[in-house]
Design a protein around this motif. Structure first.
Motif, PDB file in Angstrom:
ATOM      1  N   PRO A 189      49.415 -41.334   8.839  1.00  0.00           N
ATOM      2  CA  PRO A 189      49.393 -39.875   8.771  1.00  0.00           C
ATOM      3  C   PRO A 189      48.559 -39.368   7.599  1.00  0.00           C
ATOM      4  O   PRO A 189      48.315 -40.096   6.649  1.00  0.00           O
ATOM      5  CB  PRO A 189      50.857 -39.519   8.552  1.00  0.00           C
ATOM      6  CG  PRO A 189      51.423 -40.697   7.856  1.00  0.00           C
ATOM      7  CD  PRO A 189      50.631 -41.903   8.260  1.00  0.00           C
ATOM      8  N   ALA A 190      48.115 -38.138   7.706  1.00  0.00           N
ATOM      9  CA  ALA A 190      47.452 -37.489   6.583  1.00  0.00           C
ATOM     10  C   ALA A 190      48.493 -37.258   5.488  1.00  0.00           C
ATOM     11  O   ALA A 190      49.682 -37.160   5.763  1.00  0.00           O
ATOM     12  CB  ALA A 190      46.849 -36.166   7.028  1.00  0.00           C
ATOM     13  N   PRO A 239      48.983 -31.514   5.313  1.00  0.00           N
ATOM     14  CA  PRO A 239      48.222 -30.828   6.349  1.00  0.00           C
ATOM     15  C   PRO A 239      46.923 -30.222   5.815  1.00  0.00           C
ATOM     16  O   PRO A 239      46.851 -29.816   4.659  1.00  0.00           O
ATOM     17  CB  PRO A 239      49.168 -29.718   6.813  1.00  0.00           C
ATOM     18  CG  PRO A 239      50.493 -30.048   6.264  1.00  0.00           C
ATOM     19  CD  PRO A 239      50.277 -30.891   5.054  1.00  0.00           C
ATOM     20  N   TYR A 288      50.338 -35.162  11.003  1.00  0.00           N
ATOM     21  CA  TYR A 288      50.509 -34.363   9.782  1.00  0.00           C
ATOM     22  C   TYR A 288      49.190 -33.766   9.328  1.00  0.00           C
ATOM     23  O   TYR A 288      49.027 -33.385   8.189  1.00  0.00           O
ATOM     24  CB  TYR A 288      51.105 -35.243   8.666  1.00  0.00           C
ATOM     25  CG  TYR A 288      51.938 -34.510   7.632  1.00  0.00           C
ATOM     26  CD1 TYR A 288      52.683 -33.388   7.962  1.00  0.00           C
ATOM     27  CD2 TYR A 288      51.988 -34.951   6.320  1.00  0.00           C
ATOM     28  CE1 TYR A 288      53.440 -32.735   7.010  1.00  0.00           C
ATOM     29  CE2 TYR A 288      52.744 -34.302   5.358  1.00  0.00           C
ATOM     30  CZ  TYR A 288      53.466 -33.191   5.715  1.00  0.00           C
ATOM     31  OH  TYR A 288      54.207 -32.550   4.775  1.00  0.00           O
ATOM     32  N   TYR A 289      48.207 -33.719  10.243  1.00  0.00           N
ATOM     33  CA  TYR A 289      46.929 -33.132   9.878  1.00  0.00           C
ATOM     34  C   TYR A 289      47.020 -31.618  10.029  1.00  0.00           C
ATOM     35  O   TYR A 289      46.424 -30.867   9.267  1.00  0.00           O
ATOM     36  CB  TYR A 289      45.815 -33.688  10.770  1.00  0.00           C
ATOM     37  CG  TYR A 289      44.439 -33.339  10.288  1.00  0.00           C
ATOM     38  CD1 TYR A 289      43.883 -34.035   9.215  1.00  0.00           C
ATOM     39  CD2 TYR A 289      43.705 -32.315  10.864  1.00  0.00           C
ATOM     40  CE1 TYR A 289      42.630 -33.711   8.739  1.00  0.00           C
ATOM     41  CE2 TYR A 289      42.444 -31.986  10.396  1.00  0.00           C
ATOM     42  CZ  TYR A 289      41.912 -32.689   9.329  1.00  0.00           C
ATOM     43  OH  TYR A 289      40.679 -32.360   8.851  1.00  0.00           O
TER      44      TYR A 289
END
Lengths: 202, 341
Positions: free
Chosen positions: A24-25, A28, A151-152
């Motif tokens: 995940p990033a 965000p 989670y971007y």
């Protein structure tokens, strides 16, 4: 000493397996404010119309890149190009829209009546998710969650009236919005909001 | 010098804690985002993390929205520049509060080595500065000179990200090698101010004589930062953290450039870097204090507890830098999108 090293290596390996599967990033990069319109008929819930408003930074990227004639705004053909350029990514993310009926989550290959426009510097997307057939929410649990697991993108709900109900129906519904622990992502630390339809009447 | 140092640490801690409490009180948070706090069950721990992250995201979003407003206002009103700079600073602080590779490098490195606070703070500021330069270079080079689209420019953060992570792996391996090599020599530990000799980074040769060791440690303290390996190490760490620009800075730059406000964008980027540096130096201070406390407690015990704790920190920290570097690199190479802090 050697055993300490072995423990550390083992711990890292376990951590690695856990993390490498999903990447995940860290936080965000794009924000979406959303509200939904739940369409009711006599048979129950028929469709959900999703409204997104992108943050100004992302909107500016989109406007700058797709303003082919440089008139400072997006004309209809430019909007069409923007949509066709981004729709595939949305499809891959299931349109960040997870409609659950009972225990089944709807897989979204397409959405209906997709509209894109610019409202006060912000890019707005609207689309309709049709249920396979109308569902009676008094008998089966119906819920909607809007989130991006990578989670971007952070999808937040509008503070005022994030859920509206429309259509001719004897049902009277209200939303029950709670963080959903079962669907937690980002190492289990972020819980998406789950909008459960609480309906009565008829 | 000492007093200046203390003032900086104090400022860091105050800013760090206000940034954290700001999430709780949410003074800047407009009435637009949902607050699910009332709906959660209070007894379980993960909910607190979820709530904090949600509040942090909302605050970041709100700051970003105000930032965009300030850039627009600047077109008609010069006074808006102060609002813009203030918000940029706040955005920098907030952006750095979330997880990210720079924090992993700084915390693990400082936990593993006997570097003093001064180095940690210098590292925080230098790497944040490099991050700002990197963002300006990326946007200037791609979007302005090469006329690459804005979305493509933003996506190219990934290239710099890969460079950052690769460097992180290299540093981690180097640290691990030094830590393991250092561990093989049985140094006696005379003075806790010296921390563990042979901790990662300073890969000095073997010193089997205890007397030589003490002298060596004292001599080394004096020229630690002037020595060439010290400077090289500092540069490597700065680049590993800083080559990857803050994605927020890239967004602000692209946005300002699109509005025709090039200088304001660049100014905002550097002020943002100052905010990031402040968060990083709070973390650096915390790490150094934690390490020193831990070692002091361990050294107070009988036997070789101090040595073992020091060695554990050296190896653990080195492995953390390596491990996270490998994971982030693998993730960055494997994903089309952008990953990481």
């Amino acid at each position: 000493m050697r055993s300490l090293r072995r423990v550390l290596v083992a711990a890292l390996a376990v951590l690695g397996l856990g993390l490498a599967s999903k990447a995940p990033a860290a936080h965000p990069h794009v924000w979406i404010e959303a509200w939904i319109d739940v369409r009711l008929t006599t048979a129950g819930i028929e469709a959900v119309r999703i409204h997104w408003r992108f943050d100004e930074f992302f909107s500016s990227l989109a406007i700058t890149d797709f303003d082919g004639n440089k008139n400072g705004r997006l004309d209809p053909p430019e909007i069409d190009r923007l949509v066709s350029a981004t729709i595939e990514a949305l499809r891959e993310g299931n349109f960040f829209t997870f409609v659950r009926i009972g225990n089944d989550t709807q897989k979204l290959d397409k959405v209906d009546n997709f509209v894109a426009k610019i409202v006060e510097h912000s890019l707005v997307y609207e689309f309709t998710v049709k249920l396979d057939r109308p569902v009676d929410p008094t008998k089966v649990d119906v819920s909607v969650s809007l989130y991006d697991e990578s989670y971007y993108i952070d999808v937040t709900l509008l503070e005022r009236e994030p859920v509206r109900f429309s259509g001719a129906s004897p049902l009277s519904c209200r939303p029950d919005i709670k963080p959903d622990r079962e669907r937690a992502f980002y190492f289990g630390m972020v819980q998406p909001l789950k909008i459960r339809m609480q309906c009565g009447g008829a | 010098m000492r007093r200046v140092l203390l003032a900086v640490v104090f400022a860091c801690l105050v800013f760090g804690s206000t940034a954290l409490t700001a999430q709780e009180n949410r003074p800047l948070l407009g009435p637009r985002t949902t607050a699910p706090a009332a709906a959660t069950t209070p007894e379980r721990e993960p909910d607190a993390i979820d709530r904090t992250l949600r509040a942090l995201r909302a605050l970041q979003f709100d700051t970003q929205r105000r930032l965009a407003g300030a850039v627009r206002a600047l077109k008609n009103d010069r006074a808006a520049v102060w609002t813009l700079l203030f918000l940029s600073f706040l955005y920098g602080v907030l952006h750095a509060v979330g997880p990210g590779h720079g924090k992993v490098v700084i915390a693990s490195y400082l936990a593993a080595t006997r570097d003093r606070l001064r180095h940690g703070l210098a590292l925080s500021f230098a790497s944040s500065l490099v991050q700002a330069i990197s963002a300006v270079a990326l946007v200037g080079g791609l979007a302005v000179i090469l006329q690459v689209s804005q979305m493509q420019t933003q996506a190219n953060v990934r290239v710099l990200e890969i460079a950052s992570y690769a460097l992180m792996v290299a540093i981690g391996l180097w640290m691990t090698a030094s830590a393991l090599r250092g561990g093989r020599h049985h140094h006696h530990h005379h003075n806790h101010h010296h921390g563990l000799d042979g901790a990662a980074g300073l890969g000095h040769g073997a010193h089997d004589h205890q007397n030589a060791h003490h002298e060596h440690a004292l001599a080394q303290r004096g020229d630690e930062d002037k020595s060439r390996p010290g400077r090289r190490r500092f540069l490597a760490l700065t680049l590993a953290i800083g080559i990857r620009p803050c994605s927020g800075a890239v967004l602000v730059l692209l946005f300002s450039f699109a509005q025709g406000l090039v200088l304001a964008g660049i100014g905002a980027t550097f002020v943002m870097a100052a905010g990031t540096a402040l968060t990083l130096c709070a973390l650096a201070a915390l790490t150094v204090v934690a390490r020193q406390t831990l070692l002091r407690v361990a050294e107070g015990r009988r036997g070789r507890a101090g040595v073992w704790v020091g060695r554990g920190l050296a190896i653990g920290g080195s492995l953390a830098v390596t491990g996270f570097g490998v994971l982030l690199l693998a993730a960055a190479l494997g994903q089309p999108g952008s990953v990481g802090g």
